[in-house]
Design a protein around this motif. Sequence first.
Motif, PDB file in Angstrom:
ATOM      1  N   MET A   1       0.769  -1.217   0.038  1.00 34.16           N
ATOM      2  CA  MET A   1      -0.073   0.172  -0.035  1.00 34.16           C
ATOM      3  C   MET A   1       0.904   1.276   0.115  1.00 34.16           C
ATOM      4  O   MET A   1       0.389   2.159  -0.843  1.00 34.16           O
ATOM      5  N   ALA A   2       2.142   1.323   0.812  1.00 39.08           N
ATOM      6  CA  ALA A   2       2.899   2.371   0.688  1.00 39.08           C
ATOM      7  C   ALA A   2       3.390   2.563  -0.771  1.00 39.08           C
ATOM      8  O   ALA A   2       3.580   3.624  -1.073  1.00 39.08           O
ATOM      9  N   LEU A   3       3.695   1.469  -1.396  1.00 39.55           N
ATOM     10  CA  LEU A   3       4.165   1.539  -2.646  1.00 39.55           C
ATOM     11  C   LEU A   3       3.153   2.266  -3.796  1.00 39.55           C
ATOM     12  O   LEU A   3       3.392   2.897  -4.758  1.00 39.55           O
ATOM     13  N   GLN A   4       2.080   1.799  -3.598  1.00 43.78           N
ATOM     14  CA  GLN A   4       0.708   2.302  -4.215  1.00 43.78           C
ATOM     15  C   GLN A   4       0.502   3.943  -4.047  1.00 43.78           C
ATOM     16  O   GLN A   4       0.387   4.558  -4.926  1.00 43.78           O
ATOM     17  N   ALA A   5       0.785   4.128  -2.738  1.00 42.77           N
ATOM     18  CA  ALA A   5       0.678   5.770  -2.458  1.00 42.77           C
ATOM     19  C   ALA A   5       1.833   6.550  -3.173  1.00 42.77           C
ATOM     20  O   ALA A   5       1.637   7.449  -3.717  1.00 42.77           O
ATOM     21  N   LEU A   6       3.190   5.864  -3.011  1.00 36.78           N
ATOM     22  CA  LEU A   6       4.084   6.338  -3.816  1.00 36.78           C
ATOM     23  C   LEU A   6       4.044   6.531  -5.111  1.00 36.78           C
ATOM     24  O   LEU A   6       4.283   7.623  -5.713  1.00 36.78           O
ATOM     25  N   ALA A   7       3.456   5.414  -5.725  1.00 43.26           N
ATOM     26  CA  ALA A   7       3.269   5.702  -7.370  1.00 43.26           C
ATOM     27  C   ALA A   7       2.347   6.710  -7.512  1.00 43.26           C
ATOM     28  O   ALA A   7       2.427   7.209  -8.561  1.00 43.26           O
ATOM     29  N   ILE A   8       1.202   7.024  -6.600  1.00 41.58           N
ATOM     30  CA  ILE A   8       0.247   8.056  -7.071  1.00 41.58           C
ATOM     31  C   ILE A   8       0.767   9.342  -7.158  1.00 41.58           C
ATOM     32  O   ILE A   8       0.637  10.230  -7.862  1.00 41.58           O
ATOM     33  N   TYR A   9       1.752   9.520  -6.202  1.00 42.12           N
ATOM     34  CA  TYR A   9       2.419  10.796  -5.877  1.00 42.12           C
ATOM     35  C   TYR A   9       3.387  11.146  -6.868  1.00 42.12           C
ATOM     36  O   TYR A   9       3.391  12.112  -7.229  1.00 42.12           O
ATOM     37  N   VAL A  10       4.012  10.003  -7.399  1.00 41.46           N
ATOM     38  CA  VAL A  10       5.141  10.276  -8.438  1.00 41.46           C
ATOM     39  C   VAL A  10       4.429  10.713  -9.699  1.00 41.46           C
ATOM     40  O   VAL A  10       4.732  11.573 -10.415  1.00 41.46           O
ATOM     41  N   THR A  11       3.155   9.980  -9.926  1.00 42.44           N
ATOM     42  CA  THR A  11       2.480  10.342 -11.117  1.00 42.44           C
ATOM     43  C   THR A  11       1.687  11.793 -11.159  1.00 42.44           C
ATOM     44  O   THR A  11       1.968  12.520 -11.976  1.00 42.44           O
ATOM     45  N   CYS A  12       1.524  12.315 -10.084  1.00 40.58           N
ATOM     46  CA  CYS A  12       0.868  13.441  -9.649  1.00 40.58           C
ATOM     47  C   CYS A  12       1.966  14.578  -9.981  1.00 40.58           C
ATOM     48  O   CYS A  12       1.943  15.561 -10.625  1.00 40.58           O
ATOM     49  N   LEU A  13       3.044  14.403  -9.187  1.00 40.03           N
ATOM     50  CA  LEU A  13       4.122  15.180  -9.208  1.00 40.03           C
ATOM     51  C   LEU A  13       4.802  15.230 -10.846  1.00 40.03           C
ATOM     52  O   LEU A  13       5.176  16.439 -11.050  1.00 40.03           O
ATOM     53  N   ARG A  14       4.771  14.291 -11.516  1.00 38.92           N
ATOM     54  CA  ARG A  14       5.531  14.271 -12.738  1.00 38.92           C
ATOM     55  C   ARG A  14       4.723  15.207 -13.786  1.00 38.92           C
ATOM     56  O   ARG A  14       5.226  15.774 -14.616  1.00 38.92           O
ATOM     57  N   VAL A  15       3.421  15.476 -13.496  1.00 42.71           N
ATOM     58  CA  VAL A  15       2.694  16.354 -14.181  1.00 42.71           C
ATOM     59  C   VAL A  15       3.196  18.022 -14.044  1.00 42.71           C
ATOM     60  O   VAL A  15       3.110  18.692 -15.078  1.00 42.71           O
TER      61      VAL A  15
END
Length: 411
Positions: A1-15
């Motif tokens: 779950m922590a990695l899922q949250a990190l993946a969501i964060y990186v996706t949004c940050l990349r924008v």
Amino acid sequence: MALQALAIYVTCLRVHEVGRSVWVLNGLAIRLAQSIGLHRDGASLQLSPFETEMRLRLWWHLCVLDSRAPEDQGFQPTVDVMNRGLRLPLNVNDNQICPDMTRLPEESDGWTEMSFFLIQTESCRLLHPILDTPGQHSADALLDIAAKRKVMEEHGQYLFAKYNTSSGSDLSRIAMQHITTAAKKMKFALQLREEIAMAKRKGAQEDSIPDVLKPSFKLACEGLESNYVLLKEGLASRFKWFFNIYTPWYTLAYVLRCLCSNPCGFGTERAWVLVEELFPRGMSFHSHSAGMHDEYGHSNIWKCLNLLRYKALSARQHAQLSANVEIHPSSSDEHRTSQLLPDTENRPSYRTTATAHGTSTLSESDEEFTADFNQSIFSSLDLSMSEIPFLADWNAVINGYMDDDDHSSLL
């Protein structure tokens, strides 16, 4: 779950951030994922069907994010996006999987909630072999390009057939446009390589065709236009935050490079409108030096593009001031521009100016630009951006040669 949250964060940050920090953060997420075996099929680790499927979704999402590294940063991807030893997630809806299921569901033949992501993943896996550079410097470079064009066409047909993108759903139409945009990007890159290969065969013979009349310029503009559709028009506009990830670096840079040598005349008006629409609103051409401090200043690649834009704008205004004759835009010009840019609310205002080369459209926001048009100003602009280890296609786009070509053989 922590990695899922990190993946969501990186996706949004990349924008919002295209600097190396996002690439590093995604690399960290990939290493953490590998440390718990996310890159392996969960079934071989005796995990439940649900956990196996969720791990695959997360792993391939990280791989797709990392696949932007070559274009964005000039680095090879951290992971092998072509990994054939690990299957892709199933083409199923979310309600077909649940934590207590005992076996995986049957894949759907039509459109599902996973289809867009699977199309995105398979497109990324096609981009790398198509845009890969080995073999392009050989005597059979043109044959290699022809073979890649065939593979690209066949793969596009396969995607349309497999995921039934003609189903009529909103997301399927957006996915079709996404595939079209990726295809145009690959067509442009292959066309440019073909032109470079043909120029090498001609040797020292001078190329008399202006850049803006070459097929590569037309394909680059078509690529920008297709990208514009995803960012601005109707159905896909609500996903603008997502498609901002796919900045068309190569096509944007190539169009600007061509406009530097041919700033006015046939075919340039459409290109100028597209460039100004796709360029960040917060980036001013006054901040062309390396000392930009606006929200885009952290990105070296945007600095490089801004240098090209500054040079092209200078050349255009120099040509316009040389003619020193203003005319009003015709109704046909207005109709053609309205067809290209239907979003009149956000469209910049333009005036058309006659030049020795034809007509050119000038944004009112550009009129305050008063640079010294002496050609010596261009010599101070370092367009090589040597601190960024761009891949071979960057040299093709900016300088007209591949990395190990003779640098004197420019398009």
